[in-house]
Motif scaffolding. Structure first.
Motif, mmCIF file in Angstrom:
data_model
loop_
_atom_site.group_PDB
_atom_site.id
_atom_site.type_symbol
_atom_site.label_atom_id
_atom_site.label_comp_id
_atom_site.label_asym_id
_atom_site.label_seq_id
_atom_site.Cartn_x
_atom_site.Cartn_y
_atom_site.Cartn_z
ATOM 1 N N LEU A 92 14.804 -0.033 -14.100
ATOM 2 C CA LEU A 92 14.463 -1.297 -13.209
ATOM 3 C C LEU A 92 13.308 -0.780 -12.250
ATOM 4 N N GLY A 93 13.462 0.321 -11.690
ATOM 5 C CA GLY A 93 12.270 1.029 -10.864
ATOM 6 C C GLY A 93 11.161 1.104 -11.439
ATOM 7 N N ALA A 94 11.250 1.767 -12.792
ATOM 8 C CA ALA A 94 9.988 1.799 -13.485
ATOM 9 C C ALA A 94 9.179 0.631 -13.647
ATOM 10 N N LEU A 95 10.121 -0.461 -13.923
ATOM 11 C CA LEU A 95 9.288 -1.450 -14.240
ATOM 12 C C LEU A 95 8.740 -2.321 -13.045
ATOM 13 N N ALA A 96 9.448 -2.095 -11.803
ATOM 14 C CA ALA A 96 9.013 -2.628 -10.569
ATOM 15 C C ALA A 96 7.574 -1.597 -10.298
ATOM 16 N N ILE A 97 7.706 -0.513 -10.527
ATOM 17 C CA ILE A 97 6.224 0.243 -10.263
ATOM 18 C C ILE A 97 5.307 -0.261 -11.087
ATOM 19 N N LEU A 99 4.825 -3.039 -12.280
ATOM 20 C CA LEU A 99 4.356 -4.342 -11.859
ATOM 21 C C LEU A 99 3.581 -4.353 -10.632
ATOM 22 N N GLY A 100 4.122 -3.575 -9.683
ATOM 23 C CA GLY A 100 3.501 -3.338 -8.224
ATOM 24 C C GLY A 100 2.176 -2.932 -8.442
ATOM 25 N N THR A 101 2.024 -1.500 -9.322
ATOM 26 C CA THR A 101 0.764 -0.992 -9.518
ATOM 27 C C THR A 101 -0.295 -1.675 -10.202
ATOM 28 N N PHE A 102 0.357 -2.741 -11.058
ATOM 29 C CA PHE A 102 -0.606 -3.764 -11.598
ATOM 30 C C PHE A 102 -1.495 -4.695 -10.858
ATOM 31 N N LEU A 103 -0.638 -4.996 -9.924
ATOM 32 C CA LEU A 103 -1.152 -6.059 -8.821
ATOM 33 C C LEU A 103 -2.084 -5.297 -8.001
ATOM 34 N N VAL A 104 -1.722 -4.055 -7.676
ATOM 35 C CA VAL A 104 -2.683 -3.363 -6.726
ATOM 36 C C VAL A 104 -3.823 -2.596 -7.435
ATOM 37 N N PHE A 105 -3.861 -2.148 -8.496
ATOM 38 C CA PHE A 105 -4.493 -1.228 -9.027
ATOM 39 C C PHE A 105 -4.613 -1.781 -10.545
ATOM 40 N N PRO A 106 -4.893 -2.964 -10.922
ATOM 41 C CA PRO A 106 -5.242 -3.481 -12.212
ATOM 42 C C PRO A 106 -5.660 -2.409 -13.315
ATOM 43 N N LEU A 115 9.167 7.607 -13.081
ATOM 44 C CA LEU A 115 10.302 7.041 -13.309
ATOM 45 C C LEU A 115 10.625 6.642 -14.788
ATOM 46 N N HIS A 116 9.360 6.318 -15.325
ATOM 47 C CA HIS A 116 9.441 6.053 -16.916
ATOM 48 C C HIS A 116 10.076 7.262 -17.434
ATOM 49 N N LEU A 229 11.482 5.016 -4.778
ATOM 50 C CA LEU A 229 11.231 3.571 -5.114
ATOM 51 C C LEU A 229 10.564 2.935 -3.878
ATOM 52 N N LEU A 230 11.038 3.190 -2.585
ATOM 53 C CA LEU A 230 10.491 2.505 -1.468
ATOM 54 C C LEU A 230 9.349 3.106 -0.743
ATOM 55 N N HIS A 231 9.144 4.520 -0.905
ATOM 56 C CA HIS A 231 8.040 4.880 0.032
ATOM 57 C C HIS A 231 6.608 4.646 -0.390
ATOM 58 N N GLN A 232 6.300 4.395 -1.387
ATOM 59 C CA GLN A 232 4.790 3.826 -1.695
ATOM 60 C C GLN A 232 4.587 2.436 -1.125
ATOM 61 N N PRO A 233 5.370 1.475 -1.394
ATOM 62 C CA PRO A 233 5.202 0.411 -0.561
ATOM 63 C C PRO A 233 5.206 0.437 0.933
ATOM 64 N N ILE A 234 6.066 1.203 1.550
ATOM 65 C CA ILE A 234 5.852 1.237 2.916
ATOM 66 C C ILE A 234 4.491 2.087 3.211
ATOM 67 N N LEU A 235 4.227 3.155 2.465
ATOM 68 C CA LEU A 235 2.900 3.836 2.776
ATOM 69 C C LEU A 235 1.736 2.772 2.866
ATOM 70 N N LEU A 236 1.788 2.072 1.602
ATOM 71 C CA LEU A 236 0.708 1.192 1.360
ATOM 72 C C LEU A 236 0.710 0.092 2.331
ATOM 73 N N GLY A 237 1.809 -0.476 2.862
ATOM 74 C CA GLY A 237 1.839 -1.150 3.813
ATOM 75 C C GLY A 237 1.413 -0.881 5.185
ATOM 76 N N LEU A 238 1.187 0.424 5.339
ATOM 77 C CA LEU A 238 0.898 0.962 6.585
ATOM 78 C C LEU A 238 -0.646 1.225 6.634
ATOM 79 N N ILE A 239 -1.011 1.515 5.405
ATOM 80 C CA ILE A 239 -2.285 2.612 5.377
ATOM 81 C C ILE A 239 -3.403 1.168 4.779
ATOM 82 N N TYR A 240 -2.991 0.369 4.049
ATOM 83 C CA TYR A 240 -3.953 -0.759 3.527
ATOM 84 C C TYR A 240 -4.446 -1.506 4.759
ATOM 85 N N PRO A 241 -3.613 -2.169 5.448
ATOM 86 C CA PRO A 241 -4.119 -2.632 6.566
ATOM 87 C C PRO A 241 -5.119 -1.932 7.842
#
Length: 327
Positions: A92-97, A99-106, A115-116, A229-241
């Motif tokens: 499930l974590g791999a699938l989330a990654i 999906l998330g990376t497809f949205l951010v880095f298509p 994780l895969h 699972l959580l660290h990259q969304p947190i990092l990107l949530g800070l660095i992107y803005p």
């Protein structure tokens, strides 16, 4: 009559600590990768050979510890319920990654990352908990060696690249193929089985650090999967803005332009001070005429080329006044 319960193995605090150190290293690497991607720092973390070595070293440790965990978690009897629960969570974590990376880095999304690989490798490695150690070691050695001798353009395609043997890897931000990386899990299995069969296991199990730092590291190790699972969304949530506000890519492209210009100018025999003056003049011309896209894309129109030529003549005349007299 029910089967006797299998006595649980003791928990090795040193393994949890090792996982804690590994997850900190992984988070630190991804922080640097993100900062590099958004041009807060100059090194190209994704391609620089030294950074690539660091990334592969961290990955090797992670996968080695997967092998360690398989042996400690199952031993001589596979605990299927716990295995299915943990593997399902990883999937499930791999699938989330993905999906998330497809949205951010298509263009470079993660379709078979860490994780895969952990999910698949955990399944593929199960038989090696029971086969002779020499066979596990032999398979691990073969998996490391084969990519040096076997490659085919077929594996350049995403559909097959997760196996390995590519000539040129497809674009993705993370790819951990079976060959050679399953070998790291197998080596972890061999090492742990050897230790458990020796007196070293008792001494390692007795290690129970009581200091604040070891306890912190052990806690991080026990929650390493969730942290991953959580660290990259947190990092990107800070660095992107922050990147959107500070626009570090602008300052970085100016630095890159000046460094490249200075190197080329000095290679032509001009002194460093004159090259600095020339390049600063060239930078001002690029900025004033908004030529960044043309320079970086290489698609320069006839009008833009005329502007560039005029700017180059003006900057050359600045460092060589005699050029002002040239008709």
């Amino acid at each position: 009559m029910s089967a006797p319960a299998v006595a649980p193995r003791p928990r090795f605090a040193i393994v949890d600590i090792a996982r804690g150190v590994a997850i900190i290293a992984m988070v630190a690497y991804h922080l640097c990768w993100d900062l590099s991607y958004f041009r807060f720092i100059a090194p190209d973390v994704g391609r620089d050979p030294n950074w690539v070595l660091i990334a592969r070293s961290i990955l090797a440790v992670f996968l080695f510890l997967v092998g360690v965990g398989l042996v400690l978690g199952h031993g001589k009897t596979i605990r299927w319920r716990a295995f299915r629960r943990r593997t399902g969570f990883v999937v499930l974590g791999a699938l989330a990654i993905t999906l998330g990376t497809f949205l951010v880095f298509p263009d470079s999304f993660v379709y078979f990352g860490v994780l895969h690989a952990i999910a698949l490798f955990s399944i593929l490695a199960l038989p090696f908990l029971f086969v002779p150690l020499w066979l596990t070691g032999l398979v691990a050695a073969a998996m490391i060696a084969l990519p040096f001798f076997l490659s085919n353009a077929l594996f350049n395609e995403k559909l097959y690249s997760w196996i390995g043997f590519w000539q040129v890897p497809p674009p993705t931000n993370d790819l951990v193929p079976i060959f050679p990386w399953l070998a790291a899990v197998l080596i972890g299995i061999v090492a742990t089985r050897l230790i458990l069969a020796s007196s070293v296991a008792t001494r390692l199990a007795a290690i129970c650090p009581t200091g604040r730092l070891p306890r912190l590291l052990a806690g991080l190790g026990r929650w390493s999967l969730l942290i991953y699972l959580l660290h990259q969304p947190i990092l990107l949530g800070l660095i992107y803005p922050a990147a959107a506000v500070l626009q570090p890519q602008i300052a970085m492209r100016q630095t890159d332009f000046l460094a490249s210009c200075q190197s080329t100018c000095e290679a032509g025999g001009t002194t460093a001070p004159l090259c600095t003056t020339y390049c600063q003049c060239g930078l001002e011309g690029v900025q004033q005429n908004d030529l960044w896209d043309a320079i970086y894309s290489g698609m320069v129109s006839a009008q833009q080329q005329t502007i560039l030529d005029a700017s180059n003549r003006q900057c050359s005349a600045l460092i060589y006044p005699a050029l002002n007299d040239t008709p």
